[in-house]
Scaffold this active site. Sequence first.
Site, PDB file in Angstrom:
ATOM      1  N   TYR A  92       0.776  -1.247   0.000  1.00  0.00           N
ATOM      2  CA  TYR A  92       0.000   0.000   0.000  1.00  0.00           C
ATOM      3  C   TYR A  92       0.806   1.295   0.000  1.00  0.00           C
ATOM      4  O   TYR A  92       0.232   2.362  -0.212  1.00  0.00           O
ATOM      5  CB  TYR A  92      -0.993  -0.008   1.176  1.00  0.00           C
ATOM      6  N   PHE A  99      -9.466  -5.208  10.947  1.00  0.00           N
ATOM      7  CA  PHE A  99     -10.725  -5.189  10.182  1.00  0.00           C
ATOM      8  C   PHE A  99     -10.421  -5.479   8.746  1.00  0.00           C
ATOM      9  O   PHE A  99     -11.016  -5.232   7.848  1.00  0.00           O
ATOM     10  CB  PHE A  99     -11.459  -3.828  10.374  1.00  0.00           C
TER      11      PHE A  99
HETATM   12  C1  LIG Z   1      -2.356  -7.902  -3.280  1.00  0.00           C
HETATM   13  C2  LIG Z   1      -3.243  -8.096  -4.531  1.00  0.00           C
HETATM   14  C3  LIG Z   1      -4.635  -7.544  -4.237  1.00  0.00           C
HETATM   15  C4  LIG Z   1      -2.573  -7.326  -5.681  1.00  0.00           C
HETATM   16  O1  LIG Z   1      -3.439  -7.316  -6.792  1.00  0.00           O
HETATM   17  P1  LIG Z   1      -2.898  -7.133  -8.292  1.00  0.00           P
HETATM   18  O2  LIG Z   1      -4.075  -6.847  -9.129  1.00  0.00           O
HETATM   19  O3  LIG Z   1      -2.019  -8.276  -8.630  1.00  0.00           O
HETATM   20  O4  LIG Z   1      -1.999  -5.835  -8.143  1.00  0.00           O
HETATM   21  P2  LIG Z   1      -1.658  -4.823  -9.344  1.00  0.00           P
HETATM   22  O5  LIG Z   1      -1.381  -5.616 -10.585  1.00  0.00           O
HETATM   23  O6  LIG Z   1      -2.663  -3.750  -9.447  1.00  0.00           O
HETATM   24  O7  LIG Z   1      -0.336  -4.218  -8.770  1.00  0.00           O
HETATM   25  C5  LIG Z   1      -0.194  -2.855  -8.536  1.00  0.00           C
HETATM   26  C6  LIG Z   1       1.200  -2.634  -8.081  1.00  0.00           C
HETATM   27  O8  LIG Z   1       1.357  -3.212  -6.779  1.00  0.00           O
HETATM   28  C7  LIG Z   1       2.425  -4.137  -6.778  1.00  0.00           C
HETATM   29  N1  LIG Z   1       1.984  -5.225  -5.903  1.00  0.00           N
HETATM   30  C8  LIG Z   1       0.803  -5.782  -5.904  1.00  0.00           C
HETATM   31  N2  LIG Z   1       0.735  -6.723  -4.949  1.00  0.00           N
HETATM   32  C9  LIG Z   1       1.916  -6.734  -4.349  1.00  0.00           C
HETATM   33  C10 LIG Z   1       2.456  -7.498  -3.308  1.00  0.00           C
HETATM   34  N3  LIG Z   1       1.771  -8.458  -2.673  1.00  0.00           N
HETATM   35  N4  LIG Z   1       3.707  -7.225  -2.922  1.00  0.00           N
HETATM   36  C11 LIG Z   1       4.421  -6.260  -3.580  1.00  0.00           C
HETATM   37  N5  LIG Z   1       3.939  -5.503  -4.588  1.00  0.00           N
HETATM   38  C12 LIG Z   1       2.707  -5.755  -4.955  1.00  0.00           C
HETATM   39  C13 LIG Z   1       2.598  -4.560  -8.206  1.00  0.00           C
HETATM   40  O9  LIG Z   1       3.898  -5.008  -8.461  1.00  0.00           O
HETATM   41  C14 LIG Z   1       2.242  -3.314  -8.957  1.00  0.00           C
HETATM   42  O10 LIG Z   1       3.327  -2.428  -8.999  1.00  0.00           O
HETATM   43  P3  LIG Z   1       3.707  -1.719 -10.377  1.00  0.00           P
HETATM   44  O11 LIG Z   1       2.478  -0.987 -10.821  1.00  0.00           O
HETATM   45  O12 LIG Z   1       4.831  -0.827  -9.992  1.00  0.00           O
HETATM   46  O13 LIG Z   1       4.082  -2.848 -11.257  1.00  0.00           O
HETATM   47  C15 LIG Z   1      -3.342  -9.587  -4.932  1.00  0.00           C
HETATM   48  O14 LIG Z   1      -2.053 -10.092  -5.133  1.00  0.00           O
HETATM   49  C16 LIG Z   1      -4.054 -10.443  -3.886  1.00  0.00           C
HETATM   50  O15 LIG Z   1      -5.255 -10.583  -3.935  1.00  0.00           O
HETATM   51  N6  LIG Z   1      -3.268 -10.992  -2.930  1.00  0.00           N
HETATM   52  C17 LIG Z   1      -3.798 -11.898  -1.926  1.00  0.00           C
HETATM   53  C18 LIG Z   1      -4.783 -11.228  -0.974  1.00  0.00           C
HETATM   54  C19 LIG Z   1      -4.216  -9.999  -0.334  1.00  0.00           C
HETATM   55  O16 LIG Z   1      -3.100  -9.997   0.147  1.00  0.00           O
HETATM   56  N7  LIG Z   1      -5.028  -8.928  -0.294  1.00  0.00           N
HETATM   57  C20 LIG Z   1      -4.676  -7.695   0.347  1.00  0.00           C
HETATM   58  C21 LIG Z   1      -5.392  -7.646   1.650  1.00  0.00           C
HETATM   59  S1  LIG Z   1      -4.872  -6.253   2.639  1.00  0.00           S
END
Ligand SMILES: CC(C)(COP(=O)(O)OP(=O)(O)OC[C@H]1O[C@@H](n2cnc3c(N)ncnc32)[C@H](O)[C@@H]1OP(=O)(O)O)[C@@H](O)C(=O)NCCC(=O)NCCS
Length: 403
Positions: free
Chosen positions: A122, A403
């Site tokens: 984030y 949360f």
């Molecule tokens: C975390 C999650 C929501 C990311 O979704 P995503 O659609 O793959 O993310 P995006 O493609 O929009 O990535 C946006 C940016 O964030 C980065 N990013 C996304 N997830 C990341 C992670 N877990 N760790 C590091 N960087 C991450 C990407 O590299 C990307 O960076 P860039 O634009 O510089 O390349 C997904 O991996 C997921 O559902 N994870 C498991 C559940 C989870 O952890 N949810 C969060 C709860 S707080």
Amino acid sequence: MPIEVAACASRGEIMPAISPIFHYFGIHPTPPDGDRFVPFMEPSRVFAARDGRTIVGGCGSFPLELTVPGGVVRAAGLSVVGVLPTHRRRGILRDMMRAHLDDTRRRGEPVGYLWASEDTIYGQFGYGAASLSGNIDVAKAHARLAPPHESRAEFRMLDEAASIEPMSRVYERVRREHPGMIARSADWWRLRRLADPEHRRMGAGVLLRVVLLHEGEPQGYALYRLNQQFEGGSTVGYVNVIEAIGTGLEAARDIWRFLFEIDWVARVKAILLPLDHPLLLLAARPRELRFLVHDGVWVRLVDVPAALAARRLGGDPVVIELSDEFCPWNAGRWRVSAAGTERTTAAAELACDVTALGSVYLGGFTFRQLARGGRVQEVSDGALARADALFPADRAPWCPENF
Ligand SMILES: CC(C)(COP(=O)(O)OP(=O)(O)OC[C@H]1O[C@@H](n2cnc3c(N)ncnc32)[C@H](O)[C@@H]1OP(=O)(O)O)[C@@H](O)C(=O)NCCC(=O)NCCS
């Protein structure tokens, strides 16, 4: 086909929209899984990412009242963020964050608030780690307070329905003093804090609810589980403290002594403790608490002047050159003072990214700390010290629930 991110139009759309996060908990969500979310989120606060007719991502936010130093602020508590593994790293989270933060701004909620599943996610959207949070894992033999104290405490184990009134009274007394805590409605208590459906235990014991009384008045409570297990006929089980709160020193001592003295377990564990928890001073063997620290809550200032107006500021003004790539309406030079935060053309004294303001907002970090870590630049001598005086905080932030 492009992925489309859109807000839900009805309450019935919420469960499908937030279903992707359940993938990561290994659950096919059923309606009871939605009880922790659906009643608390307006459909328009929940976003679904669709690939054609298939939902592949989702997120939603709680409308929160968040305690900040010297007051409260409306905050959007982001949760249930998930993108299916079939569609990861295609920018879906980025699009959902765009929709969520624009929506938060439109609603006039100055602050974004969340717990991050991973600390890497984030920051790029302008959230700063705003607190540190600790877990303890203490062997029963070392689970003692010092010095021993006389206690006038009485304890009552209560069922779910009987817990709401006394626990919410205790919580309401303490939450206004603790930056980071959020207001809880009766439904929040019932559905999110006290409910104990089988499907949420994930192998742990039932939720136990104890209230501490002094002269018949509730002064503290604990929510905990007993995770019982045996090896060679002896217990290797533990008390898992989910939330323990007292109204003051006496109550904190009594509630923790109660938890430390529960028989027939090998360890006592607790989660989400603030960095300045009195237990660190009350414990007879503080080292044996094995206090393990990690990042806590994350804060994003969505509307910088409004967010700062909700927080106590004191001392002399400081001019800050702020960068904010994801929410450019915040970027620029601000004169921050107790009287308000205004745009200025005066020379900048400090320069930082919006994540730094999120980190100092609740009092979890100081500007000087951030500068030592390369997150804030002092442009004119003395500005760091003035900025710290401007953002006073007298305790570590504490959000006792994820949360
Ligand atoms: C975390 C999650 C929501 C990311 O979704 P995503 O659609 O793959 O993310 P995006 O493609 O929009 O990535 C946006 C940016 O964030 C980065 N990013 C996304 N997830 C990341 C992670 N877990 N760790 C590091 N960087 C991450 C990407 O590299 C990307 O960076 P860039 O634009 O510089 O390349 C997904 O991996 C997921 O559902 N994870 C498991 C559940 C989870 O952890 N949810 C969060 C709860 S707080």
